[in-house]
Design an enzyme around this catalytic site. Structure first.
Site, PDB file in Angstrom:
ATOM      1  N   HIS A 261       0.813  -1.223   0.054  1.00 18.01           N
ATOM      2  CA  HIS A 261       0.037   0.008   0.081  1.00 18.01           C
ATOM      3  C   HIS A 261       0.843   1.310  -0.038  1.00 18.01           C
ATOM      4  O   HIS A 261       2.083   1.172   0.544  1.00 18.01           O
ATOM      5  CB  HIS A 261      -0.791  -0.131   1.153  1.00 18.01           C
ATOM      6  CG  HIS A 261      -2.172   0.841   0.961  1.00 18.01           C
ATOM      7  ND1 HIS A 261      -2.221   2.231   1.456  1.00 18.01           N
ATOM      8  CD2 HIS A 261      -3.544   0.617   0.527  1.00 18.01           C
ATOM      9  CE1 HIS A 261      -3.295   2.635   1.098  1.00 18.01           C
ATOM     10  NE2 HIS A 261      -3.917   1.730   0.465  1.00 18.01           N
ATOM     11  N   GLU A 320      -7.738  -5.494  -0.337  1.00 22.69           N
ATOM     12  CA  GLU A 320      -8.360  -6.131  -1.497  1.00 22.69           C
ATOM     13  C   GLU A 320      -8.359  -7.672  -1.197  1.00 22.69           C
ATOM     14  O   GLU A 320      -8.935  -8.615  -2.003  1.00 22.69           O
ATOM     15  CB  GLU A 320      -7.589  -5.722  -2.821  1.00 22.69           C
ATOM     16  CG  GLU A 320      -7.549  -4.597  -3.191  1.00 22.69           C
ATOM     17  CD  GLU A 320      -8.968  -3.783  -3.574  1.00 22.69           C
ATOM     18  OE1 GLU A 320      -9.963  -4.273  -3.192  1.00 22.69           O
ATOM     19  OE2 GLU A 320      -8.738  -2.965  -4.345  1.00 22.69           O
TER      20      GLU A 320
HETATM   21  N1  CMC Z   1       3.950  -7.557  -4.692  1.00 22.31           N
HETATM   22  C1  CMC Z   1       5.490  -7.302  -5.119  1.00 22.31           C
HETATM   23  N2  CMC Z   1       6.063  -6.352  -4.882  1.00 22.31           N
HETATM   24  C2  CMC Z   1       5.345  -5.142  -4.511  1.00 22.31           C
HETATM   25  C3  CMC Z   1       4.196  -4.981  -4.319  1.00 22.31           C
HETATM   26  C4  CMC Z   1       3.491  -6.411  -4.367  1.00 22.31           C
HETATM   27  N3  CMC Z   1       2.122  -6.314  -3.903  1.00 22.31           N
HETATM   28  N4  CMC Z   1       3.700  -3.748  -4.039  1.00 22.31           N
HETATM   29  C5  CMC Z   1       4.981  -3.187  -4.018  1.00 22.31           C
HETATM   30  N5  CMC Z   1       6.050  -3.927  -4.364  1.00 22.31           N
HETATM   31  C6  CMC Z   1       7.351  -3.507  -4.636  1.00 22.31           C
HETATM   32  C7  CMC Z   1       7.452  -2.474  -5.980  1.00 22.31           C
HETATM   33  O1  CMC Z   1       7.838  -3.667  -6.875  1.00 22.31           O
HETATM   34  C8  CMC Z   1       8.516  -1.684  -5.788  1.00 22.31           C
HETATM   35  O2  CMC Z   1       9.698  -2.393  -5.714  1.00 22.31           O
HETATM   36  P1  CMC Z   1      11.012  -1.783  -6.612  1.00 22.31           P
HETATM   37  O3  CMC Z   1      11.313  -0.595  -5.563  1.00 22.31           O
HETATM   38  O4  CMC Z   1      12.049  -2.673  -6.492  1.00 22.31           O
HETATM   39  O5  CMC Z   1      10.371  -1.363  -8.060  1.00 22.31           O
HETATM   40  C9  CMC Z   1       8.340  -1.434  -3.951  1.00 22.31           C
HETATM   41  O6  CMC Z   1       7.586  -2.280  -3.583  1.00 22.31           O
HETATM   42  C10 CMC Z   1       7.418  -0.244  -3.903  1.00 22.31           C
HETATM   43  O7  CMC Z   1       6.550  -0.149  -4.593  1.00 22.31           O
HETATM   44  P2  CMC Z   1       5.826   1.204  -5.218  1.00 22.31           P
HETATM   45  O8  CMC Z   1       5.148   0.964  -6.581  1.00 22.31           O
HETATM   46  O9  CMC Z   1       6.799   2.317  -5.381  1.00 22.31           O
HETATM   47  O10 CMC Z   1       4.758   1.430  -4.285  1.00 22.31           O
HETATM   48  P3  CMC Z   1       3.491   2.281  -4.289  1.00 22.31           P
HETATM   49  O11 CMC Z   1       3.305   3.030  -3.049  1.00 22.31           O
HETATM   50  O12 CMC Z   1       3.401   3.028  -5.615  1.00 22.31           O
HETATM   51  O13 CMC Z   1       2.333   0.986  -4.514  1.00 22.31           O
HETATM   52  C11 CMC Z   1       0.538  -0.397  -4.637  1.00 22.31           C
HETATM   53  C12 CMC Z   1       1.364   0.777  -3.695  1.00 22.31           C
HETATM   54  C13 CMC Z   1      -0.698  -0.648  -3.973  1.00 22.31           C
HETATM   55  C14 CMC Z   1       0.262   0.057  -5.984  1.00 22.31           C
HETATM   56  C15 CMC Z   1       1.358  -1.596  -4.834  1.00 22.31           C
HETATM   57  O14 CMC Z   1       1.888  -2.076  -3.261  1.00 22.31           O
HETATM   58  C16 CMC Z   1       0.890  -2.684  -5.401  1.00 22.31           C
HETATM   59  O15 CMC Z   1       0.952  -2.651  -6.789  1.00 22.31           O
HETATM   60  N6  CMC Z   1       0.110  -3.790  -4.894  1.00 22.31           N
HETATM   61  C17 CMC Z   1      -0.430  -4.719  -5.672  1.00 22.31           C
HETATM   62  C18 CMC Z   1      -1.871  -4.395  -6.154  1.00 22.31           C
HETATM   63  C19 CMC Z   1      -2.845  -3.956  -5.163  1.00 22.31           C
HETATM   64  O16 CMC Z   1      -3.031  -5.046  -4.354  1.00 22.31           O
HETATM   65  N7  CMC Z   1      -3.735  -3.013  -5.244  1.00 22.31           N
HETATM   66  C20 CMC Z   1      -4.644  -2.532  -4.346  1.00 22.31           C
HETATM   67  C21 CMC Z   1      -4.359  -1.308  -3.343  1.00 22.31           C
HETATM   68  S1  CMC Z   1      -5.190  -1.380  -1.841  1.00 22.31           S
HETATM   69  C22 CMC Z   1      -6.563  -0.582  -2.483  1.00 22.31           C
HETATM   70  C23 CMC Z   1      -6.609   0.964  -2.462  1.00 22.31           C
HETATM   71  O17 CMC Z   1      -6.670   1.549  -1.442  1.00 22.31           O
HETATM   72  O18 CMC Z   1      -6.393   1.580  -3.523  1.00 22.31           O
END
Ligand code: CMC
Length: 378
Positions: A261, A320
């Site tokens: 998240h 989720e």
């Molecule tokens: N699985 C594997 N790696 C992950 C995941 C995950 N679920 N989430 C983050 N990471 C890794 C990501 O690859 C990145 O690694 P690197 O720095 O090596 O590229 C690091 O952690 C930081 O990720 P980020 O994309 O910069 O973090 P963010 O704050 O932009 O992402 C997120 C938040 C929810 C988009 C992400 O955690 C994700 O894609 N999760 C899976 C999709 C999901 O479950 N979405 C529902 C979100 S909850 C509903 C809501 O409130 O919107």
């Protein structure tokens, strides 16, 4: 110029740094909800989410959010919302089989786009009613069945389940859907709420703001994750396969859906609120306890692997994961999960849109130009 080079350039020029994804940027004051990512707390207008979910009906949560933003909102929104569901059903005539067979969010978005813009309570209630009425209609027409008209005397959640299946829901099922809709009704300045506030800040109207919210919600990094959670559970199949399957997914560079998240650095409190709702439902079902135990085994394996894979980035269960289990247990197909999320979040989008209109300015940030220098046109 890459983002890294642009950052160096900005530092040299002593200009403010770009915040990728606006991380850490505060763009609104709100009385609606508070997301504390460090403590893993969500407070909605003074109530902890785990206290609201399971106690309040969705109508009550919508009233809590609307209070003070629509002067004429009655203290019990249920009758007016029931009447709004009946009004929304009038739009279902525009739904043909071709549209219904599209992605469910796209079909629902097309019907929503037919509603007139406005800023008053009747418009807001019609917009709350719309996803609740359009989603069941889309699911049924896609299967070649006739849409079921709303029953304005039922609770919002009970009516959604009845319109979807054509038969009444049990009290336990209606309570479980209520718990879900209340849990997701608002969540600070998430991507869809921000999109809704941006549009509201231009004074385009509530329907336009809700359409913006829905479009942002559609993506798998926001509201589109629970469908893929079911795909992941089905592909894993057995607890013993969890670790090898999840390791292969991470090795391919995939993200594990239902984990991680932007704000929470600990477990998302909504995951626990929904797990409690799934457990309650499981006590009245024969198949659900086994599915729940399997999902818990996958969750444990995923958390362990994510810790090993990204030791510096706390990645925990988000809303989720248990959303997927709860909606599946209610017999809703994965293709509808994002629409059901919208059914809950729409009250939050509307309250934020009104809050933005009441006190906010036009949202208009700036960008830094990193393209070629101006040159004479040939
Ligand atoms: N699985 C594997 N790696 C992950 C995941 C995950 N679920 N989430 C983050 N990471 C890794 C990501 O690859 C990145 O690694 P690197 O720095 O090596 O590229 C690091 O952690 C930081 O990720 P980020 O994309 O910069 O973090 P963010 O704050 O932009 O992402 C997120 C938040 C929810 C988009 C992400 O955690 C994700 O894609 N999760 C899976 C999709 C999901 O479950 N979405 C529902 C979100 S909850 C509903 C809501 O409130 O919107």
């Amino acid at each position: 110029m890459t983002v890294k080079v642009a950052r160096r350039f900005l530092r040299r020029e002593r200009r403010p740094l770009i915040s990728d994804g606006l991380e850490g940027v505060i763009a609104a004051r709100t009385v609606l909800s508070d997301v504390d990512g460090a403590k893993g707390r969500l407070v909605i207008r003074g109530y902890a989410v785990e206290d609201l979910a399971g106690r309040a009906r969705y109508e009550d949560a919508a009233h809590l959010l609307f209070d003070g933003f629509f002067e004429d909102a009655p203290s019990d929104l249920a009758p007016a919302l029931g009447a709004a569901r009946v009004r929304a059903f009038g739009e279902v005539a525009a739904l043909d089989e071709g549209l219904a067979r599209r992605d469910a969010v796209e079909a629902m978005r097309a019907l929503l786009a037919r509603l007139p813009d406005g800023d008053d309570l009747p418009t807001a209630l019609l917009l709350v009613a719309a996803p609740a009425v359009f989603t069941p209609a889309v699911l049924r027409v896609a299967k070649g069945e006739s849409p079921v008209a709303p029953d304005p005397a039922l609770s919002h959640a009970a009516d959604v389940l009845r319109m979807t299946r054509g038969t009444p829901a049990t009290d336990a099922e209606a309570a479980a859907l209520d718990a879900y809709l209340v849990t997701v009704c608002d969540h600070g300045l998430n991507a869809s709420t921000f999109a809704a506030r941006v549009v509201a800040s231009t004074r385009a109207g509530l329907t336009s703001a809700v359409l913006a919210g829905l479009s942002a919600l559609k993506g798998p990094l926001h509201g589109g994750a629970p469908g893929p959670v079911i795909e992941m559970l089905d592909a894993i199949g057995t607890p013993a396969n969890a670790r090898p399957w999840l390791e292969r997914a991470l090795a391919r560079g995939d993200r594990l859906m239902g984990f991680g998240h932007r704000i929470y650095r600990v477990r998302d409190p909504r995951a626990d609120a929904l797990k409690t709702a799934v457990r309650k439902l499981a006590s009245a079902s024969s198949a659900l306890p086994g599915r729940l135990a399997f999902a818990e085994a996958v969750e444990t394996a995923a958390l362990q692997i994510l810790r090993e894979h990204k030791p510096d980035r706390p990645l925990d269960t988000n809303v989720e994961f248990y959303t997927a289990l709860l909606l599946e247990a209610l017999g809703l197909p994965p293709s509808s999960f994002t629409c059901v999320f919208a059914m809950g979040r729409v009250a939050g989008w509307l309250a934020h849109a009104r809050e933005q209109l009441a006190g906010g300015r036009l949202i208009r940030p700036q960008s830094v130009y990193v393209g070629p220098e101006a040159r004479a046109a040939a």
